[in-house]
Scaffold this active site. Structure first.
Site, PDB file in Angstrom:
ATOM      1  N   CYS A   3       7.495  23.048 -35.990  1.00 24.77           N
ATOM      2  CA  CYS A   3       7.848  21.759 -36.571  1.00 24.77           C
ATOM      3  C   CYS A   3       8.554  21.996 -37.897  1.00 24.77           C
ATOM      4  O   CYS A   3       8.686  23.131 -38.368  1.00 24.77           O
ATOM      5  CB  CYS A   3       6.622  20.868 -36.761  1.00 24.77           C
ATOM      6  SG  CYS A   3       5.489  21.445 -38.045  1.00 24.77           S
ATOM      7  N   CYS A   6       7.019  24.227 -40.548  1.00 26.19           N
ATOM      8  CA  CYS A   6       7.225  25.673 -40.440  1.00 26.19           C
ATOM      9  C   CYS A   6       8.510  26.087 -41.138  1.00 26.19           C
ATOM     10  O   CYS A   6       8.559  27.100 -41.853  1.00 26.19           O
ATOM     11  CB  CYS A   6       7.296  26.080 -38.971  1.00 26.19           C
ATOM     12  SG  CYS A   6       5.812  25.735 -38.011  1.00 26.19           S
ATOM     13  N   ASP A 483      49.859  16.724 -38.422  1.00 29.20           N
ATOM     14  CA  ASP A 483      51.101  17.460 -38.624  1.00 29.20           C
ATOM     15  C   ASP A 483      51.956  17.233 -37.367  1.00 29.20           C
ATOM     16  O   ASP A 483      51.425  16.907 -36.303  1.00 29.20           O
ATOM     17  CB  ASP A 483      50.789  18.945 -38.806  1.00 29.20           C
ATOM     18  CG  ASP A 483      52.028  19.810 -38.719  1.00 29.20           C
ATOM     19  OD1 ASP A 483      52.957  19.590 -39.495  1.00 29.20           O
ATOM     20  OD2 ASP A 483      52.051  20.692 -37.833  1.00 29.20           O
ATOM     21  N   ASP A 681      48.231  22.936 -37.426  1.00 22.46           N
ATOM     22  CA  ASP A 681      48.216  24.191 -36.686  1.00 22.46           C
ATOM     23  C   ASP A 681      48.571  25.422 -37.497  1.00 22.46           C
ATOM     24  O   ASP A 681      48.155  26.523 -37.163  1.00 22.46           O
ATOM     25  CB  ASP A 681      49.197  24.108 -35.503  1.00 22.46           C
ATOM     26  CG  ASP A 681      50.643  24.037 -35.978  1.00 22.46           C
ATOM     27  OD1 ASP A 681      50.935  23.215 -36.874  1.00 22.46           O
ATOM     28  OD2 ASP A 681      51.473  24.791 -35.468  1.00 22.46           O
ATOM     29  N   ASP A 685      49.681  23.983 -43.180  1.00 23.64           N
ATOM     30  CA  ASP A 685      48.698  22.890 -43.076  1.00 23.64           C
ATOM     31  C   ASP A 685      47.362  23.245 -43.715  1.00 23.64           C
ATOM     32  O   ASP A 685      46.494  22.375 -43.831  1.00 23.64           O
ATOM     33  CB  ASP A 685      48.464  22.523 -41.610  1.00 23.64           C
ATOM     34  CG  ASP A 685      49.721  22.046 -40.916  1.00 23.64           C
ATOM     35  OD1 ASP A 685      50.490  21.309 -41.547  1.00 23.64           O
ATOM     36  OD2 ASP A 685      49.943  22.426 -39.749  1.00 23.64           O
TER      37      ASP A 685
END
Length: 792
Positions: A3, A6, A483, A681, A685
């Protein structure tokens, strides 16, 4: 880990040590990663420190280059002491006769290490599964064995308590005491040091403490009740060893079911499972080998309908491959000499011979799996809410337990006229129920379970989220900035039309002359036309004195003829009308001997990606506003924008990388409530990808590494469908997170109300309170897994 308590304990224990930096933990993966200042603490000391203060069993997961496991004769530790073969960076022992060897594959290959690296050839050990999955499997098996043992010890106690047996209270009580004691020590015993060490070293009250308090109370109360029976003064309730034993057993059942469900969920989206185990090596003869033994310089064969073992380049054969499990692209991809093949994809009907380019341990599958693991280890901001609620949960339950105990004593004495002892006996049963029926595990799993499944589902569809924050933010997207070149368009010019103005018999010769002139030129126009001509099996004629005239074209000579290829302005030709097309075009003319009319004319354009228009339509339907930025000319940019219905006010042409980033920043500052995605790409960019709330990288040829590093999300296929997948997965994930929060809240409120006896007529017996973990956790796991089986 079971849980959020822990995980909190793990973070507090490691995070407070001065040698530990940049700590990341994952509840679902049961894993921690951190930077360690080895001058202050060694790795071995860190493991010992963690095991001593938390009771976690830890295993170091090492990844230094390539690695292989070998079965050795004699003691494995002697091999670790040396001497080591050249290229080996580390040797560690696993058990008595297995060693793990990590090595530099560029210095020594896997087969060379196995066959010639040691005085006698080594035997390869069976492959070990993914460390996280392996650790999870071990935990599930251990929980299963302990649950079965607890059930076997509990059943006789239940029979002696509930079956219509002859009255032998002392005998049955003695046997029940013995069995319940074994359950309390062997099965529930491990909870005690965990709870106490969490309280002492991490200064926190966690779920294990609730289990300790509740099971101990039930057991001790039963022992006292049995003692009273032996003394001849039995309590009104009698002893109820069946309560303590059944409570422990149901807790174990709940933890086993929850651990099994989490493990199956993680296994279901394991990317590394796509890795095949064998390869057909071509080394004179064809030999099937373990794929782990592939090394640089190898050539291997891929048979029809078989999975590709690792990345490589085709050197012989033709086929098509199904790469959908890697890229999300369902269409088969044609492969021929020079094509790249991807590990994990499936070959079609042809046979391919492939030269290895990346080793199995460092191929596309490994890279994708590494990025997916990064997302699983990161935490969205919404996780902070869950952690904060969970930190108050257990102390709150303890407080409610004390209130429940006090109220029922008061009711027993003042309302029911019971003695103090009788009231306390009844009150403690309600208190035990409240302690154990409340469960913070559902709150702790609400976010990480969904993030793990969402990142795996997205990876299967060709989308890699590099962080959980991206999953959290993308569902809020209001704007997406694209772009143009290489993102919305293909990025490469293609020939739209070809016109020949000479007699038909000279067409092939003129094409051969043009190919000889432009064939070695790297300009995009030359490359596109040369590719077009070669696809027609045109062979170039020799051209001499080739000159490049910047911004104009090329010229050269063949025999006594002067050849020119370029713009109409340079060649003094009247501009030719463009073919009907919505896209801007580029024209190249070819002339002989300064002729006033062209011999050949080619019209080219940059085509839209087939997925561009459907993607923009889908985004518009989701109320996400598109924008378009490009370094191209205004005419070209506006032509593309008009095709995709992007408003003119959202278009910027002739943009530098800095201007792209500034546009995104301005959009964010003018509209602080908006969430901006950027899709690009190339290298130009990268600034905008980093500036956006979520940067999405579309694969291309040039600049991919820089842009990929700046992006938050990586698409594995150049198709733009992945952009829609990003939004869908994010929205589906966050819907499930909020559902899980709601379910956790509703369950715990109802559980406390029913368990405390507040409804009077509706009573939950303490023995059945252990079912709470199953009831609370399974819906959380089921809703998360629903992303995989029920869509997003």
């Amino acid at each position: 880990m079971t849980c959020t308590g822990c995980e909190t304990k793990l973070r507090r224990t490691l995070g407070t040590h001065e040698a530990v930096k940049n700590l990341k933990t994952s509840l679902v993966l049961a894993r921690a990663e951190f930077d360690l200042e080895v001058g202050r603490m060694s790795v071995e000391d860190a493991i010992k420190f963690l095991e001593r203060t938390t009771e976690f069993k830890c295993e170091r997961v090492s990844n230094r280059g390539s690695r292989l496991d070998f079965i050795v004769t004699g003691d494995a530790t002697t091999y670790a002491k040396g001497p080591w073969p050249d290229g080996v960076t580390e040797i560690s022992s696993y058990g008595k006769n297995v060693i793990r060897v990590e090595f530099d594959a560029k210095v020594i290959g896997a087969r060379d290490l196995k066959e010639r690296g040691w005085p006698t050839p080594m035997k390869l050990a069976p492959p070990r599964p993914d460390p996280s999955l392996d650790a999870g499997s071990k935990h599930v098996r251990h929980m299963g064995y302990m649950t079965i043992l607890s059930a076997l010890l509990t059943i006789p106690v239940l029979v002696m308590a509930w079956a219509p047996l002859p009255e032998r209270d002392i005998a049955y009580g003695s046997a029940s005491l013995a069995l319940a004691t074994i359950v309390q020590i062997v099965i529930a015993g491990p909870f005690y040091p965990k709870a106490l060490k969490g309280l002492i070293f991490s200064r926190m009250i966690e779920m294990d403490l609730l289990i300790v308090l509740s099971t101990s109370a039930a057991y001790i109360f039963s022992v006292v009740s049995f003692g009273c029976l032996v003394a001849g003064r039995p309590l009104s309730t009698g002893e109820f060893f069946e309560t303590s034993t059944l409570l422990v057993t149901l807790i174990m059942v709940g933890r086993y079911v929850a651990a099994l469900a989490r493990q199956k969920a993680v296994e279901s989206i394991s990317i590394r499972s796509l890795q095949t185990t064998t390869a057909t090596l071509i080394n004179g003869d064809e030999t099937e080998i373990d794929a782990r033994l592939l090394q640089y310089g190898d050539t291997f064969k891929i048979l029809p309908e078989s999975r590709i073992p690792t990345d490589g380049t085709v050197i012989d054969g033709e086929s098509e491959t199904n790469e959908s499990m890697i890229t999300g692209e369902s269409r088969p991809v044609n492969k021929s000499i020079g094509s790249n093949v991807i590990a994990g994809s499936i070959n079609g009907s042809g046979t391919l011979t492939v030269r290895l380019t990346r080793l199995p341990g460092d191929n596309t599958i490994s890279t994708i799996a590494g990025m997916v693991d990064e997302a699983k280890l990161s935490k969205p901001k919404i996780q902070d809410i869950a952690d904060k609620v969970a930190s108050y949960f257990v102390p709150g339950v303890v407080t409610l337990t004390i209130i429940t105990f006090t109220v029922w004593i008061a009711i027993g004495v003042a309302v029911r006229g019971q003695s103090g002892n009788q009231a306390a006996v009844h009150a403690i049963t309600y208190a035990i129920t409240v302690l154990i029926v409340s469960c913070p595990c559902a709150i702790g799993l609400a976010v990480p379970m969904v993030i793990v499944i969402a990142s795996g589902v997205a990876a299967e569809r060709g989308v890699i989220f590099k962080s959980a924050t991206s999953i959290e933010l993308a569902h809020k997207a209001t704007d997406i900035v694209f772009d143009k070149t290489g993102t919305l368009t293909e990025g490469e010019l293609s020939v739209v039309s070809e016109q020949h103005f000479g007699i038909p018999e000279t067409l092939a010769t003129n094409q051969a002359l043009l190919l000889g002139l432009i064939g070695s030129n790297k300009h995009p126009i030359s490359l596109a036309i040369a590719t077009h001509l070669r696809s027609k099996n045109i062979s170039p004629l020799p051209i001499t004195n080739i000159q490049t005239i910047p911004s104009k074209g090329l010229q050269g000579t063949h025999s006594t003829s002067l050849l020119r290829a370029g713009s109409s302005t340079w060649l003094n030709l009247p501009p030719s009308p463009s073919p009907p097309s919505s896209l801007p075009t580029t024209t190249l003319h070819f002339t002989l001997n300064l002729s006033p009319t062209p011999t050949l004319t080619y019209t080219l354009h940059t085509p839209l990606r087939p997925s561009a228009s459907p993607t923009l339509s889908s985004l518009l339907s989701k109320n996400i506003t598109p924008h378009l930025l490009s370094g191209d000319t205004p005419a070209s940019v506006h032509a593309i924008a008009s095709l995709l219905r992007i408003p003119a006010s959202n278009i910027r042409a002739s943009c530098t990388p800095a201007q792209k980033r500034e546009y995104v920043r301005d959009l964010q500052s003018r509209h602080p409530h908006r969430v901006v995605l950027f899709c690009g790409d190339g290298t130009n960019d990268a600034p905008a990808l980093a500036q956006a709330h979520v940067g999405i990288h579309v694969p291309c040829i040039a600049g991919a590494d820089v842009a990929r590093g700046a992006a938050d999300v990586v698409l594995l296929s150049p198709g733009l469908e992945g952009v829609v997948t990003v939004v869908r997965v994010s929205r589906g994930a966050m819907r499930r997170v909020w559902f899980n929060f709601g379910w956790s809240f509703v369950y715990n409120v109802v559980a406390v109300v029913v368990g405390s006896g507040a409804l009077v007529r509706a009573r939950l017996e303490p023995a059945y309170a252990g079912l709470g973990e199953v009831v609370s956790v399974l819906p959380v796991v089921g809703v998360a897994v629903g992303m995989r089986w029920g869509g997003v």
